[in-house]
Structures are given as structure tokens and as C-alpha cells.
Design an enzyme around this catalytic site. Structure first.
Site, short mmCIF file in Angstrom:
data_model
loop_
_atom_site.label_atom_id
_atom_site.label_comp_id
_atom_site.label_asym_id
_atom_site.label_seq_id
_atom_site.Cartn_x
_atom_site.Cartn_y
_atom_site.Cartn_z
N GLU A 94 0.84 -1.21 0.00
CA GLU A 94 0.00 0.00 0.00
C GLU A 94 0.86 1.25 0.00
O GLU A 94 1.97 1.24 0.53
CB GLU A 94 -0.84 0.06 1.28
CG GLU A 94 -1.93 -0.97 1.36
CD GLU A 94 -2.68 -0.90 2.69
OE1 GLU A 94 -2.57 0.11 3.40
OE2 GLU A 94 -3.37 -1.88 3.00
N CYS A 107 3.15 8.33 1.90
CA CYS A 107 3.41 7.33 2.92
C CYS A 107 3.67 6.02 2.18
O CYS A 107 2.84 5.58 1.40
CB CYS A 107 2.19 7.21 3.82
SG CYS A 107 2.33 5.88 5.02
N CYS A 114 4.55 -7.79 7.81
CA CYS A 114 5.39 -7.33 8.92
C CYS A 114 5.43 -8.42 9.97
O CYS A 114 4.46 -9.15 10.16
CB CYS A 114 4.77 -6.06 9.52
SG CYS A 114 5.71 -5.32 10.87
N CYS A 118 2.19 -6.27 16.33
CA CYS A 118 1.35 -5.37 17.15
C CYS A 118 -0.12 -5.76 16.94
O CYS A 118 -0.57 -5.87 15.80
CB CYS A 118 1.56 -3.91 16.74
SG CYS A 118 3.28 -3.37 16.82
N CYS A 121 -2.66 -3.66 14.74
CA CYS A 121 -2.21 -3.27 13.39
C CYS A 121 -2.56 -4.34 12.36
O CYS A 121 -2.24 -5.52 12.54
CB CYS A 121 -0.71 -3.02 13.40
SG CYS A 121 -0.06 -2.58 11.78
N CYS A 334 -2.86 1.44 7.94
CA CYS A 334 -1.97 0.63 7.12
C CYS A 334 -2.29 -0.85 7.20
O CYS A 334 -2.56 -1.41 8.25
CB CYS A 334 -0.52 0.93 7.45
SG CYS A 334 0.04 0.35 9.02
N1 SAH Z 1 6.44 -0.46 11.72
C1 SAH Z 1 6.52 0.97 11.82
C2 SAH Z 1 5.82 1.70 10.69
C3 SAH Z 1 4.50 1.21 10.19
S1 SAH Z 1 3.08 1.43 11.21
C4 SAH Z 1 6.04 1.43 13.17
O1 SAH Z 1 5.64 0.61 13.99
O2 SAH Z 1 6.10 2.61 13.46
C5 SAH Z 1 2.72 3.15 11.15
C6 SAH Z 1 2.00 3.66 12.39
O3 SAH Z 1 0.61 3.29 12.38
C7 SAH Z 1 2.57 3.12 13.69
O4 SAH Z 1 2.66 4.15 14.64
C8 SAH Z 1 1.52 2.10 14.07
O5 SAH Z 1 1.58 1.77 15.42
C9 SAH Z 1 0.26 2.80 13.65
N2 SAH Z 1 -0.92 1.93 13.58
C10 SAH Z 1 -0.97 0.64 13.28
N3 SAH Z 1 -2.23 0.16 13.37
C11 SAH Z 1 -3.00 1.19 13.72
C12 SAH Z 1 -4.40 1.35 13.98
N4 SAH Z 1 -5.24 0.32 13.88
N5 SAH Z 1 -4.84 2.57 14.31
C13 SAH Z 1 -4.00 3.62 14.40
N6 SAH Z 1 -2.68 3.54 14.16
C14 SAH Z 1 -2.17 2.34 13.85
#
Ligand code: SAH
Length: 343
Positions: A94, A107, A114, A118, A121, A334
Site C-alpha cells: 500500500e 506514505c 510485517c 502489534c 495493526c 496501514c
Molecule cells: N512499523 C513501523 C511503521 C508502520 S506502522 C512502526 O511501527 O512505526 C505506522 C504507524 O501506524 C505506527 O505508529 C503504528 O503503530 C500505527 N498503527 C498501526 N495500526 C493502527 C491502527 N489500527 N490505528 C492507528 N494507528 C495504527
């Protein structure tokens, strides 16, 4: 059979070496580099300043990774466009193009999937397929520029953990900032990481003044570990220490991302702990409303909850702002577009 090499991630020096072996004159390297990174050409047949024979020779040993636009989603609320891209091997990533204050920000993804895990995510739900090559990351950027217009900022906040793909991230930065080519400034680039401590030091030691954003999200290790598996290995204290080092080295202010989950990480104890962690430090806290995903039971964080939390942090002297939401009418954060497409 010759294994072809990617061409758009080669430095001028590397091109000179390859071209020497092909019997080309040295100046051709710079010429081709400009075609790729200034004119955004990704096809040898369009390099009409080279002879047919030269183009054929190049084509035999080098290639451009191609990225196809699988789907484009346009926001009705603002000028945001989200894309699903298909790579040469059929994998899907994406990317987002955003326009505000007369500046264009993209972005981009750094990996296919990944492995950070988390649980809020969407990108990580099916694990890591593979890392993107530097040449794919570069093509991702140029494709967005060809489709839209020149960009001012790149945030590496799409699918993937960029610091888990360090060498390709390092390489793409080196190429994209080369003043003989795309000439983007380091300050225009932001890397977002889950907080891989050793890699934060490594990034700092590159000596580039690129921006670092760290997905903190929780002020306590115990809570953080419940939601972010990487927190078992990397403690908040050590992440902050690495970030302080990063700031010292690069003079770029660290941005701590904080996805607000109502009732979970916006309590008084969290505010107290954040104050303890950051009071007096030149940092920024970027508050993000949780974007609900199917696999995570919490709902979208309400704007009044965001406002209250932001005010409380400000009262404690912390520099916290709420991330502006772009293209919120398009299936947002994302990994969601990709997962929905796969379904
Ligand atoms: N792996 C990197 C970059 C990709 S995620 C990182 O962890 O920073 C980009 C951002 O989106 C991160 O801050 C992540 O925690 C956040 N993110 C992921 N899922 C999300 C969600 N459901 N709602 C809001 N932010 C989210």
C-alpha cells in the site's frame, strides 16, 4: 543464464563500474543516472539518448522493477489518494499520496507484511512475506510522483517495519538524496519504527538528519508488552535512551507516536508516566486515534477523547498534538486495504 541486477538502486560509482565492463564511456553513468532519477524513466527503450545497441546491452544484464497500480482510492473529503500496488512477484503493498498546505507527502511501505505483531495493526496479521528491495522502494516513490506530482515529504509509515529492512532503507535514502539525481533533502524523510533499539543507534550513526518517529503507544512496559511483542525485547527506558542519542547526533526532534485507546492508555497513570519520561525533553508526542480493525476489539477513538488527552498532556508541559486525519473516508490505516483485497 545471467541473473539480471536492478538498475535504479545503483549509485553513479556502481553504474560506472558496470558500464566500464560493458565498454561504455564513463560519462554515460551520470547520464543514465539522471534519466532514472531526474526524468523518472523506468524503461530502457525510452533512453533515446543512448544507441540501440547500448540499450540492448543494458537490458541484457539490468532491469527495472515494475510496480502496477492494482487499485486507486480517491477521498471525497480531501485530496488524499490511497493505492494498492502489485510487485513483479505478485505481492501487494500500500501507499498513500496526501496534499495539504501546498505540500505533497507520501506514505510508503517498506516490507510486504510485517513480523512485529502489534495486535492493533492490520499489516502484521499474516506475518512477513518479504522485505522490499531498495529498488522497489525507489520505484514506489517515482510511480507516485509520475501519477501525481513531485513530492516534498516521504514518511515510511506504510506496511512493514523499516528498521527490520535496514540495508535497503539505507540504500534508498542514499540514492534518493543524491544531488545528481532526485536530490531530496534528508529532512524530507521520516522513518517510523516500532522501536528497534540497536537499529536506532545504527541509524543515528549514519549521520543523516532524517526524522525519526517511534511508535511508543504505551508509557508502561507491562502494558506495551500486552499489545506489542517487540516490547518484550526492547524496554521503553532503552528506546528513549536511544532516541536521546539520535537527537544528540542528528538534532532532529524525535516524534513519539501514541495511538490512543480509550480506557487503556489514556488514564491518569499514563499521563503521570509520560510526564516522568519526557518532561523537559525537546520531543513531540503525536496522538493518533485508534483505527478499528476486525481483529482488535476496540472502537475508533472519539475526537473529544483525543482532545481531552491532548489538553491534559499539554497542561503537564508536554508537546502533544493530534495527527490530522487524511482520507478518512477511505478504508484507512496501514494494511487494511491489502487485507481487504486479499479477502
Ligand atoms: N512499523 C513501523 C511503521 C508502520 S506502522 C512502526 O511501527 O512505526 C505506522 C504507524 O501506524 C505506527 O505508529 C503504528 O503503530 C500505527 N498503527 C498501526 N495500526 C493502527 C491502527 N489500527 N490505528 C492507528 N494507528 C495504527
Amino acid at each position: 543464464m545471467i541473473m539480471k541486477q536492478t538498475i535504479n538502486d545503483k549509485t553513479i560509482k556502481e553504474l560506472e563500474e558496470i558500464f566500464k565492463n560493458l565498454g561504455f564511456q564513463k560519462f554515460r553513468a551520470k547520464q543514465v543516472f539522471r534519466q532514472i532519477h531526474v526524468n523518472k524513466i523506468n524503461d530502457f527503450s525510452k533512453m533515446t539518448d543512448l544507441s540501440k545497441d547500448m540499450r540492448k546491452k543494458l537490458d541484457q544484464i539490468l532491469y527495472f522493477p515494475k510496480i502496477k497500480i492494482l487499485k486507486e482510492f480517491k477521498s471525497n473529503l480531501d485530496k488524499t489518494k490511497k493505492y494498492l500496488f502489485e510487485l513483479d512477484d505478485g505481492n501487494i503493498i500500500e501507499a498513500v499520496f496526501m496534499e495539504y498546505d501546498n505540500r505533497n507527502t507520501i506514505c510508503i511501505s517498506s516490507q510486504v507484511g510485517c513480523k512485529m505483531g502489534c495486535n492493533f495493526c492490520a499489516s502484521t496479521k499474516n506475518g512477513l512475506e518479504r522485505s522490499l528491495l531498495a529498488s522497489e522502494i525507489i520505484e514506489e516513490i517515482y510511480l507516485l510522483e509520475r501519477e501525481n506530482s513531485d513530492i516534498n515529504n516521504i514518511v515510511v509509515m506504510g506496511i512493514g517495519e523499516p528498521l527490520d529492512n535496514f540495508s535497503n532503507i539505507e540504500k534508498f535514502i542514499k540514492i534518493i538524496t543524491d544531488d545528481n539525481g532526485r536530490n531530496l533533502s534528508h529532512r524530507a524523510i521520516t522513518i517510523s519504527t516500532v522501536g528497534l533499539v540497536d537499529k536506532i543507534y545504527k541509524l543515528a550513526d549514519l549521520g543523516y538528519d532524517i526524522n525519526l518517529a517511534v511508535s511508543l503507544h504505551y508509557a508502561f512496559d507491562k502494558k506495551r508488552m500486552e499489545y506489542m511483542p517487540s516490547a518484550k525485547k526492547y524496554k521503553i527506558k532503552d528506546i528513549v535512551k536511544a532516541c536521546d542519542y539520535y537527537f544528540e547526533k542528528t538534532k532532529r526532534r524525535i516524534s513519539y507516536e501514541y495511538v490512543v485507546i480509550d480506557g487503556v492508555n489514556n488514564l491518569k497513570e499514563d499521563i503521570d508516566k509520560l510526564e516522568k519520561l519526557f518532561k523537559g525533553k525537546n520531543i513531540h508526542i503525536n496522538l493518533i486515534p485508534l483505527n478499528p480493525i476486525e481483529e482488535f476489539k476496540y472502537s475508533k477513538t472519539k475526537s473529544n477523547v483525543m482532545d481531552q488527552f491532548q489538553k491534559k498532556l499539554s497542561t503537564r508541559g508536554l508537546n502533544a498534538t493530534i495527527r490530522r486525519s487524511m482520507g478518512s473516508d477511505i478504508d484507512a490505516s496501514c494494511g487494511q486495504l491489502r487485507n481487504n483485497y486479499a479477502r
